[in-house]
Design a protein around this motif. Structure first.
Motif, mmCIF file in Angstrom:
data_model
loop_
_atom_site.group_PDB
_atom_site.id
_atom_site.type_symbol
_atom_site.label_atom_id
_atom_site.label_comp_id
_atom_site.label_asym_id
_atom_site.label_seq_id
_atom_site.Cartn_x
_atom_site.Cartn_y
_atom_site.Cartn_z
ATOM 1 N N GLU B 362 0.942 -1.178 0.077
ATOM 2 C CA GLU B 362 -0.023 -0.109 0.180
ATOM 3 C C GLU B 362 0.861 1.840 0.238
ATOM 4 O O GLU B 362 0.117 1.807 -0.178
ATOM 5 N N LEU B 363 1.331 1.519 0.804
ATOM 6 C CA LEU B 363 2.877 2.275 1.102
ATOM 7 C C LEU B 363 3.776 2.482 -0.469
ATOM 8 O O LEU B 363 4.704 3.424 -0.572
ATOM 9 N N GLY B 364 4.201 1.583 -1.681
ATOM 10 C CA GLY B 364 5.507 1.199 -2.097
ATOM 11 C C GLY B 364 6.716 1.296 -1.734
ATOM 12 O O GLY B 364 7.401 2.183 -2.480
ATOM 13 N N LEU B 365 6.763 0.905 -1.002
ATOM 14 C CA LEU B 365 7.654 0.572 0.130
ATOM 15 C C LEU B 365 8.810 -0.812 -0.104
ATOM 16 O O LEU B 365 7.913 -2.195 0.229
ATOM 17 N N GLY B 366 9.208 -1.094 -0.234
ATOM 18 C CA GLY B 366 10.108 -2.305 0.049
ATOM 19 C C GLY B 366 9.642 -2.754 1.684
ATOM 20 O O GLY B 366 10.044 -2.243 2.549
ATOM 21 N N LEU B 367 10.031 -4.001 1.501
ATOM 22 C CA LEU B 367 9.815 -4.526 3.711
ATOM 23 C C LEU B 367 10.373 -4.246 4.117
ATOM 24 O O LEU B 367 11.328 -4.101 5.557
#
Lengths: 81, 617
Positions: B362-367
């Motif tokens: 949802e945030l468009g960030l990598g884990l």
């Protein structure tokens, strides 16, 4: 601690520090062991101070010629505790 | 893992298992001898051809100083190598750094370092005049010491473009001068503090302070000093202090190019407040000024809020009922954190690893930019197993220690504070609002049109350098070549006439995204070679790349280019841009060692349609 006891305890430290640990005997010196460079030497001294609970005085470990003399020094510093 | 087990792995000749175990053991070694032994094992392994499977990067490091650099450099090299950073090392002569830096033909310059660690000796840092001298004399002398070090840093940076890690001075721990120690500006105590302050306040961006004053304070001054080791071999401090110093320097070197964590995901019960909301009720949870425990949780929330204010994104992941959990934030009068402080709020009964994955999407960030904190070891274990990219922090035991544990985890140490950091939560929350309006818009084109997007494309500007470097070093997914650069390198690019360096800012009706995309290209023989193309993932699918391509093409033609040359260098994380250049109308050229390359003829290029209005400054 007798010298034999000190040498036996030193053997366990040498077993940790060296990849191919030499047999610890009184006559052993850095010249006899390929791995025993100045870095290993620093590491040995720090490990010995910790294991025996002693603190060497300035310059005195450099003055020891072999493991036997180092063991005597350890015993002497232990007596002062 | 014990040293003996590592030796077995080494003798068995299993590179991956050996290096994995070596890295873990080196990261947790708290003892000088242990780390030296690990270093010896590593060198033995390398001599036997048991090489590290993957190298994260390489660094050319010069270590210069006023004390012996041996065995400090051994510890430092080992910590870097164990983490996968190959290290080419130059060590200066004992206490010869001023000459090495000033003489342009010294071995230092022949070595061409990328990073210089300069450690002057505290043993020589004291006021040279009389104890009774007036304050202005002492302060001028302190400033002169700091100025000389900064001048040396400037000189070596100017000649090599290297980043400089500059050591300051540990304070003396012995009881000299009694009460006058604190009062006399000429006391060594006050003099070194003054020098350290002058260094820190006047250090330019290419200098990172290697804070020995802090390290010694943290470990305890008496445990740090070792006069015997100074007399025997000019060691800067005790073996334990060498270890702390090496760790700090290794951390600074890694941080020059590594990506920082971006999101702190928090559990609720017994993490952000004491007690269990579902059992104890809103009145029963411990938060506020009513008891020592509730004060501790309140202080922790305050610290977390402080992280948000310097740009860390906050999120909640809790096994709770959403309505009940949200009500706690809305209605509990002592709550420090508010619902609006979180970019994502997952209170449900799904496994936390699943929730974290969903959040990342949802945030468009990598884990790998997530840190997860929980009081429950079982939850930590699940997250470790199923989302190993997420860093975890167990906040068990005494809540009074939570702030210290989080701070000492070092996950959120900012490289610099930029205006974007402060705005970040608002930007990600606006993204959630956009996602909602995406649901209602009939199709993508009308959705994009409805956003009223405006972009500014301009050459790299000095004021943007911290943000540019931050983006260059943090972006993983939308990044064609993943070339990392230091602030110094970015600054140099901006003034190098061979390069075309563009940044793009985006704003829309929901808010300002700030600087979100970067292109760096080199003009050579009528071709613009694109060595960097990256974009923040929070503006994916907004036609930012089309807008930027149009500008790149226009400006390349203005500089006499007839062709764009793009490269895609694959990494574990940038699969999303594998087809980027073909998608932008480039045709495949060759598949070389450097990656896949693509060409675009500018003569036949038609600017691509976008819904973004260009408002060039």
């Amino acid at each position: 601690m007798t010298q034999a006891e000190v040498l036996a305890k030193l053997q366990t430290i040498f077993d940790d520090v060296f990849l191919e640990p030499p047999k610890v005997v009184a006559a052993l010196s850095a010249d006899d062991v390929d791995e025993w460079d100045s870095l290993i030497h620093i590491s040995l001294i720090v490990a010995i101070e910790k294991a025996f609970g002693v603190r060497f005085r300035v310059g005195e470990t450099e003055a020891t010629k072999n493991v036997g003399e180092l063991a005597e020094l350890i015993a002497k510093r232990q007596l002062e505790k | 893992m014990a040293l003996g087990d590592l030796k077995q792995l080494l003798l068995a000749g299993e590179p991956r298992a050996f290096w994995d175990a070596l890295r873990t053991a080196s990261a947790s070694a708290r003892d000088f001898s242990e780390l030296i032994a690990l270093s010896a094992l590593r060198k033995r392994a390398q001599a036997r051809g048991i090489v590290r499977p993957a190298e994260v990067g390489r660094v050319r490091l010069a270590v210069l100083g006023g004390s012996s650099l041996y065995p400090l450099h051994e510890l430092l090299t080992h910590l870097l190598e164990a983490e996968g950073v190959g290290c080419d090392l130059h060590t200066g002569e004992f206490d010869n750094y001023a000459a090495e830096i000033r003489e342009a033909d010294s071995a230092l310059y022949a070595f061409a370092p990328e990073v210089v660690l300069l450690l002057p000796a505290a043993q020589r840092c004291h006021y040279p005049g009389k104890l009774a001298d007036p304050r202005d004399r002492a302060e001028a002398a302190a400033k002169a010491v700091a100025d000389e070090l900064l001048e040396l840093a400037a000189l070596v940076h100017e000649r090599t473009r290297a980043e400089v890690l500059l050591g300051n001075f540990a304070l003396p721990a012995r009881r000299d001068l009694g009460e006058l120690r604190a009062r006399l500006p000429t006391s060594t105590w006050n003099f070194r503090k003054r020098v350290n302050a002058e260094l820190a306040l006047n250090a330019p961006p290419y200098v990172r302070i290697c804070d020995l004053e802090f390290l010694a304070y943290r470990s305890g001054g008496l445990a740090t000093e070792d006069p015997g080791a100074w007399f025997e071999s000019k060691q800067p401090g005790s073996p334990e202090f060498l270890l702390e110093l090496a760790r700090e320097a290794a951390g600074l070197i890694r941080d020059l190019r590594a990506a920082a964590k971006k999101v702190l995901v928090l559990d609720l019960d017994n993490t952000l407040w004491g007690g269990v909301l579902a059992d104890d009720g809103l009145e029963g949870v411990e938060i506020g000024d009513t008891s020592p425990r509730s004060e501790a949780f309140k202080a922790f929330q305050r610290y977390v809020l402080g992280l948000k204010q310097r740009g860390v994104l906050l999120a909640v992941c809790s096994k709770n009922d959403t309505v009940v959990a949200e009500r706690a934030f809305r209605e509990h009068p002592e709550m420090v954190l508010a619902l609006g402080d979180f970019v994502s709020f997952k209170a449900n009964w799904e496994p936390k690893s699943d929730n974290l994955r969903r959040m990342a999407e949802e945030l468009g960030l990598g884990l790998d930019s997530f840190v997860f904190a929980d009081d429950n070891p079982a939850e930590i274990e699940i997250v470790r197993q199923f989302t190993p990219a997420v860093a975890t922090l167990l906040l068990d035991g005494d809540p009074a220690e939570f702030v210290g544990k989080l701070a000492d985890s070092r996950h959120f140490e900012p490289r610099s504070i930029t205006a974007e950091d402060v705005e970040r939560t608002a930007q990600y929350r606006a993204e959630s609002a956009r996602q909602a309006s995406l649901g209602s818009a009939a199709d993508m084109a009308s959705y994009l049109g409805s956003l009223e997007m405006r972009a500014t494309v301009r050459p790299f500007a000095e004021i943007d350098v911290p943000r540019l470097a931050q983006l260059i070093n943090k972006s993983n997914q939308f990044n064609l070549t993943t070339r990392r650069r230091t602030e110094g390198e970015v600054r140099e690019l901006a003034t190098n006439g061979e390069y075309l360096c563009l940044s793009l800012r985006l704003a829309d009706k929901f808010g300002d995204h700030g600087l979100v995309s970067i292109v760096v290209g080199r003009v050579r023989g009528g071709v613009l070679e694109l060595d960097t193309w990256l974009m923040s993932c929070r503006v994916l699918k907004r036609q930012v790349e089309e807008t930027l391509l149009n500008e790149v093409a226009r400006l390349a033609q203005a500089r006499g280019c007839s062709e764009l040359l793009g490269v895609y260098r694959e990494t574990a994380k940038n699969g999303m841009v594998r087809d980027f250049y073909p998608r932008m109308g480039f045709t495949p050229a060759v598949l070389g060692d450097e990656g896949a390359t693509y060409r675009l003829e500018l003569a036949t290029f038609c600017p691509r349609k976008t819904s973004i209005t260009l408002v060039n400054a």
